[in-house]
Design an enzyme around this catalytic site. Structure first.
Site, mmCIF file in Angstrom:
data_model
loop_
_atom_site.group_PDB
_atom_site.id
_atom_site.type_symbol
_atom_site.label_atom_id
_atom_site.label_comp_id
_atom_site.label_asym_id
_atom_site.label_seq_id
_atom_site.Cartn_x
_atom_site.Cartn_y
_atom_site.Cartn_z
ATOM 1 N N HIS A 186 0.786 -0.995 -0.024
ATOM 2 C CA HIS A 186 0.121 -0.012 0.066
ATOM 3 C C HIS A 186 0.888 1.222 -0.088
ATOM 4 O O HIS A 186 0.986 2.024 1.108
ATOM 5 C CB HIS A 186 -1.078 0.021 1.263
ATOM 6 C CG HIS A 186 -1.958 -0.911 1.106
ATOM 7 N ND1 HIS A 186 -2.665 -1.249 1.926
ATOM 8 C CD2 HIS A 186 -2.819 -1.369 -0.134
ATOM 9 C CE1 HIS A 186 -3.776 -2.165 1.604
ATOM 10 N NE2 HIS A 186 -3.795 -2.202 0.046
ATOM 11 N N CYS A 224 3.828 -11.788 2.946
ATOM 12 C CA CYS A 224 4.548 -11.607 4.148
ATOM 13 C C CYS A 224 4.509 -12.793 4.842
ATOM 14 O O CYS A 224 3.624 -13.548 5.081
ATOM 15 C CB CYS A 224 4.099 -10.570 5.030
ATOM 16 S SG CYS A 224 5.073 -10.279 6.666
ATOM 17 N N SER A 256 -3.228 2.799 3.362
ATOM 18 C CA SER A 256 -2.424 1.718 4.130
ATOM 19 C C SER A 256 -2.918 1.781 5.738
ATOM 20 O O SER A 256 -3.003 2.479 6.360
ATOM 21 C CB SER A 256 -0.976 2.290 4.202
ATOM 22 O OG SER A 256 -0.133 1.567 5.179
ATOM 23 N N THR A 276 -2.333 -8.473 11.132
ATOM 24 C CA THR A 276 -0.994 -8.196 11.580
ATOM 25 C C THR A 276 -0.697 -6.886 12.104
ATOM 26 O O THR A 276 0.270 -6.523 12.828
ATOM 27 C CB THR A 276 0.266 -8.726 10.631
ATOM 28 O OG1 THR A 276 -0.055 -7.848 9.469
ATOM 29 C CG2 THR A 276 -0.085 -10.159 10.357
ATOM 30 N N CYS A 321 2.147 -8.338 14.039
ATOM 31 C CA CYS A 321 3.516 -8.140 13.788
ATOM 32 C C CYS A 321 4.307 -7.388 14.967
ATOM 33 O O CYS A 321 3.735 -6.184 15.458
ATOM 34 C CB CYS A 321 3.603 -7.647 12.628
ATOM 35 S SG CYS A 321 5.214 -7.524 12.107
ATOM 36 N N GLU A 361 -5.803 -8.201 3.301
ATOM 37 C CA GLU A 361 -5.059 -9.382 4.501
ATOM 38 C C GLU A 361 -6.081 -9.923 5.270
ATOM 39 O O GLU A 361 -5.992 -11.089 5.325
ATOM 40 C CB GLU A 361 -4.080 -8.382 5.574
ATOM 41 C CG GLU A 361 -3.601 -9.411 6.351
ATOM 42 C CD GLU A 361 -2.784 -8.874 7.632
ATOM 43 O OE1 GLU A 361 -2.637 -9.466 8.683
ATOM 44 O OE2 GLU A 361 -2.187 -7.765 7.091
ATOM 45 N N ASN A 387 -1.888 0.056 8.443
ATOM 46 C CA ASN A 387 -0.994 0.611 9.340
ATOM 47 C C ASN A 387 -0.579 1.864 9.502
ATOM 48 O O ASN A 387 -0.060 2.442 10.677
ATOM 49 C CB ASN A 387 0.416 -0.486 9.418
ATOM 50 C CG ASN A 387 1.294 0.013 8.137
ATOM 51 O OD1 ASN A 387 2.019 0.725 8.856
ATOM 52 N ND2 ASN A 387 1.007 -0.590 7.100
#
Length: 282
Positions: free
Chosen positions: A42, A96, A217, A161, A189, A126, A219
């Site tokens: 992303h 990943c 994105s 994650t 993660c 995801e 995150n």
């Protein structure tokens, strides 16, 4: 001139670096078309850069013989990967490894008879891939979505994650009051946790905070929210062209962080551009 500090943990994570290295290698060696199934990561600028090297984004599995299909970092449902192989495509799995761990955990929980819940954002690639590895599993973005579910006696939980641990903790706390057994596999993660903690600490010590990363994105968006909770003058940008000198007027400390899909070169450029803006306005 204000001080500019980059968070201790910021920018591209292992999974992103690995995926970029895989694609670069494929782009150099492939004799036929190279595609990524959805954006590799992303980060629109990175995706544009790959396009200039002949790596194109497709929404569906191509059928052209001799093509190479790269599976994005977020992963795909098993049926999609199998379809690509059935078409005879050269499949390169850039998922990943930490995301693959979630797939395995969800599969195992289901094999053990648990009703599987994925703490994450429904519709995010995801999360959709995780659900595909445990048919019948459901995604919940937070405690408020539990009310709409028919919960069984035994519930197994995995996590997107890039989720915040506070969200996971809240869901677990609520579940333990509703069902007989909760089995949790914390698949957040470690790099995500480190980035969030470092961002929160730096934002609390900064007059202005700049977060760089794709607006698509999850995150990066979460980092921006975390920073905003500690620093009112937080700005989430996708490119350095969005910077404004007015943001830094009167600031003595400026913090910088970046999402897990942001290469180091973009962070370095951001710091350089902030320095130039502050120097020209002083």
């Amino acid at each position: 001139m204000p001080t500019i500090t980059v968070a201790d943990h910021a920018g591209a994570c292992y999974g992103v670096q690995r995926a970029l290295e895989l694609v670069q290698k494929v782009a150099q060696q492939a004799t036929g078309p190279v595609h990524t199934l959805g954006p590799l990561i992303h980060n629109p600028q990175v995706v544009e850069g790959l396009a200039s090297q002949g790596v194109t984004v497709v929404d569906d599995v191509p059928t052209q013989a001799g093509s190479t299909l790269v599976l994005r970092t977020h992963g795909v449902v098993p049926q999609v990967e199998q379809a690509a192989r059935d078409f005879g495509l050269d499949v390169v799995d850039a998922t990943c490894p930490y995301v693959k761990r979630v797939h395995h955990a969800a599969e195992r929980l289901q094999e053990l008879g648990y009703q599987v819940l994925v703490v994450g954002e429904a519709g995010h690639p995801e999360v959709e891939a995780i659900l595909g590895h445990a048919p019948g599993a459901q995604a919940v973005a937070g405690v408020e979505q539990l009310d709409g579910l028919e919960l069984g006696r035994r519930v197994g939980v995995v996590v997107q994650t890039t989720q915040a641990k506070t969200t996971l903790d809240a869901v677990i706390s609520e579940l333990t009051s509703r069902v007989s057994e909760v089995c949790v596999v914390n698949t957040i993660c470690e790099a995500t946790s480190e980035r969030q903690q470092a961002a929160r600490k730096l934002a609390a010590a900064s007059d202005v905070m700049v977060v760089i990363g794709g607006r698509n994105s999850a995150n990066t968006t979460r980092l921006a929210k975390i920073c905003l909770s500690s620093c009112a003058k937080t700005h989430h940008i996708e490119t350095c062209d969005e910077l404004s000198a007015s943001w830094f007027e009167g600031a003595s400390s400026i913090g910088v962080t970046a999402g897990a899909s942001t290469p180091t070169a973009q962070i370095d450029e951001l710091v350089s551009r902030i320095e130039s803006l502050c120097a020209s306005s002083s």
